[in-house]
Design a protein around this motif. Sequence first.
Motif, PDB file in Angstrom:
ATOM      1  N   LEU A 209      18.490 -22.472  23.165  1.00 21.04           N
ATOM      2  CA  LEU A 209      19.681 -23.520  23.098  1.00 21.04           C
ATOM      3  C   LEU A 209      20.960 -22.968  23.242  1.00 21.04           C
ATOM      4  O   LEU A 209      21.354 -21.741  22.858  1.00 21.04           O
ATOM      5  N   SER A 210      21.826 -23.664  23.932  1.00 18.60           N
ATOM      6  CA  SER A 210      23.192 -23.293  24.171  1.00 18.60           C
ATOM      7  C   SER A 210      23.792 -23.503  22.791  1.00 18.60           C
ATOM      8  O   SER A 210      23.238 -24.394  21.900  1.00 18.60           O
ATOM      9  N   GLN A 211      24.907 -23.149  22.564  1.00 18.69           N
ATOM     10  CA  GLN A 211      25.805 -23.606  21.000  1.00 18.69           C
ATOM     11  C   GLN A 211      26.023 -25.089  21.488  1.00 18.69           C
ATOM     12  O   GLN A 211      25.683 -25.790  20.513  1.00 18.69           O
ATOM     13  N   GLU A 212      26.285 -25.462  22.402  1.00 16.01           N
ATOM     14  CA  GLU A 212      26.669 -26.989  22.682  1.00 16.01           C
ATOM     15  C   GLU A 212      25.272 -27.776  22.409  1.00 16.01           C
ATOM     16  O   GLU A 212      25.369 -28.904  21.605  1.00 16.01           O
ATOM     17  N   GLU A 213      24.137 -27.429  22.684  1.00 16.88           N
ATOM     18  CA  GLU A 213      22.814 -28.221  22.626  1.00 16.88           C
ATOM     19  C   GLU A 213      22.626 -28.311  21.050  1.00 16.88           C
ATOM     20  O   GLU A 213      22.105 -29.191  20.480  1.00 16.88           O
ATOM     21  N   LEU A 214      22.517 -26.873  20.362  1.00 16.16           N
ATOM     22  CA  LEU A 214      22.322 -26.682  19.061  1.00 16.16           C
ATOM     23  C   LEU A 214      23.558 -27.694  18.208  1.00 16.16           C
ATOM     24  O   LEU A 214      22.958 -28.402  17.525  1.00 16.16           O
ATOM     25  N   ALA A 215      24.657 -27.749  18.709  1.00 15.20           N
ATOM     26  CA  ALA A 215      25.725 -28.425  17.951  1.00 15.20           C
ATOM     27  C   ALA A 215      25.392 -29.997  17.920  1.00 15.20           C
ATOM     28  O   ALA A 215      25.347 -30.723  16.962  1.00 15.20           O
ATOM     29  N   GLU A 216      24.978 -30.373  19.245  1.00 10.03           N
ATOM     30  CA  GLU A 216      24.381 -31.789  19.447  1.00 10.03           C
ATOM     31  C   GLU A 216      23.509 -32.343  18.599  1.00 10.03           C
ATOM     32  O   GLU A 216      23.122 -33.176  17.777  1.00 10.03           O
ATOM     33  N   ALA A 217      22.518 -31.280  18.377  1.00  9.68           N
ATOM     34  CA  ALA A 217      21.099 -31.753  17.523  1.00  9.68           C
ATOM     35  C   ALA A 217      21.591 -31.620  16.189  1.00  9.68           C
ATOM     36  O   ALA A 217      20.836 -32.476  15.397  1.00  9.68           O
ATOM     37  N   ALA A 218      22.517 -30.963  15.722  1.00  6.90           N
ATOM     38  CA  ALA A 218      22.928 -30.757  14.210  1.00  6.90           C
ATOM     39  C   ALA A 218      23.954 -31.741  14.047  1.00  6.90           C
ATOM     40  O   ALA A 218      24.367 -31.862  12.742  1.00  6.90           O
ATOM     41  N   GLY A 219      24.807 -32.200  14.981  1.00  9.36           N
ATOM     42  CA  GLY A 219      25.599 -33.308  14.728  1.00  9.36           C
ATOM     43  C   GLY A 219      26.915 -32.555  14.290  1.00  9.36           C
ATOM     44  O   GLY A 219      27.785 -33.197  13.864  1.00  9.36           O
ATOM     45  N   LEU A 220      27.231 -31.322  15.097  1.00 13.96           N
ATOM     46  CA  LEU A 220      28.444 -30.650  14.876  1.00 13.96           C
ATOM     47  C   LEU A 220      28.910 -30.528  16.312  1.00 13.96           C
ATOM     48  O   LEU A 220      28.548 -30.514  17.290  1.00 13.96           O
ATOM     49  N   HIS A 221      30.314 -30.053  16.084  1.00 10.40           N
ATOM     50  CA  HIS A 221      30.880 -29.868  17.457  1.00 10.40           C
ATOM     51  C   HIS A 221      30.757 -28.366  17.789  1.00 10.40           C
ATOM     52  O   HIS A 221      30.450 -27.409  16.843  1.00 10.40           O
ATOM     53  N   ARG A 222      30.600 -28.105  19.061  1.00 13.49           N
ATOM     54  CA  ARG A 222      30.314 -26.744  19.732  1.00 13.49           C
ATOM     55  C   ARG A 222      31.110 -25.749  19.277  1.00 13.49           C
ATOM     56  O   ARG A 222      30.495 -24.560  18.869  1.00 13.49           O
ATOM     57  N   THR A 223      32.391 -25.974  18.753  1.00 14.11           N
ATOM     58  CA  THR A 223      32.991 -25.040  18.534  1.00 14.11           C
ATOM     59  C   THR A 223      32.776 -24.497  16.883  1.00 14.11           C
ATOM     60  O   THR A 223      33.169 -23.273  16.561  1.00 14.11           O
ATOM     61  N   ARG A 224      32.402 -25.511  16.117  1.00 19.33           N
ATOM     62  CA  ARG A 224      32.125 -25.204  14.945  1.00 19.33           C
ATOM     63  C   ARG A 224      30.879 -24.238  14.672  1.00 19.33           C
ATOM     64  O   ARG A 224      30.783 -23.314  13.904  1.00 19.33           O
ATOM     65  N   VAL A 225      29.836 -24.240  15.605  1.00 20.72           N
ATOM     66  CA  VAL A 225      28.478 -23.644  15.756  1.00 20.72           C
ATOM     67  C   VAL A 225      28.992 -22.389  16.027  1.00 20.72           C
ATOM     68  O   VAL A 225      28.766 -21.143  15.476  1.00 20.72           O
ATOM     69  N   GLY A 226      29.888 -22.287  17.226  1.00 19.60           N
ATOM     70  CA  GLY A 226      30.482 -20.633  17.472  1.00 19.60           C
ATOM     71  C   GLY A 226      31.185 -20.183  16.267  1.00 19.60           C
ATOM     72  O   GLY A 226      31.023 -18.880  16.024  1.00 19.60           O
ATOM     73  N   THR A 227      32.322 -20.734  15.519  1.00 18.60           N
ATOM     74  CA  THR A 227      32.789 -20.141  14.579  1.00 18.60           C
ATOM     75  C   THR A 227      31.750 -19.864  13.621  1.00 18.60           C
ATOM     76  O   THR A 227      31.931 -18.750  12.946  1.00 18.60           O
ATOM     77  N   ILE A 228      30.652 -20.434  13.153  1.00 18.09           N
ATOM     78  CA  ILE A 228      29.952 -20.360  12.055  1.00 18.09           C
ATOM     79  C   ILE A 228      29.095 -18.835  12.714  1.00 18.09           C
ATOM     80  O   ILE A 228      28.946 -17.737  11.873  1.00 18.09           O
TER      81      ILE A 228
END
Length: 107
Positions: free
Chosen positions: A39-58
């Motif tokens: 998954l891309s960060q964007e795809e994981l973020a969408e599945a988790a209900g988070l913003h893509r930049t938040r996944v990147g920060t984590i």
Amino acid sequence: MESFLCAHDACAMPKKSTNADVIADIAANVRYARGMLRLSQEELAEAAGLHRTRVGTIERADAAATVDSVASLARAIGVPAHVLLMAPKLAQPVILEAVGIAKPRGR
């Protein structure tokens, strides 16, 4: 005023994980799981209900994940939330099993 220092081994506090260790473990486990899921960060973020930049920060361990973020990411990955808090060498087999890459243990 005198300070008191105990020289006995029994007085020593057990070594604990630091916040930085836990943040780094979460980062490594989320990155690993996302890679295994392809998954891309964007795809994981969408599945988790988070913003893509938040996944990147984590994933970069730039900031601590909230309990809600860990729970949302774990749900999206398909593992219990505590798995993301584990040392990566312990979490990775559980993640592999959850994403269907490894056979379940003991079978």
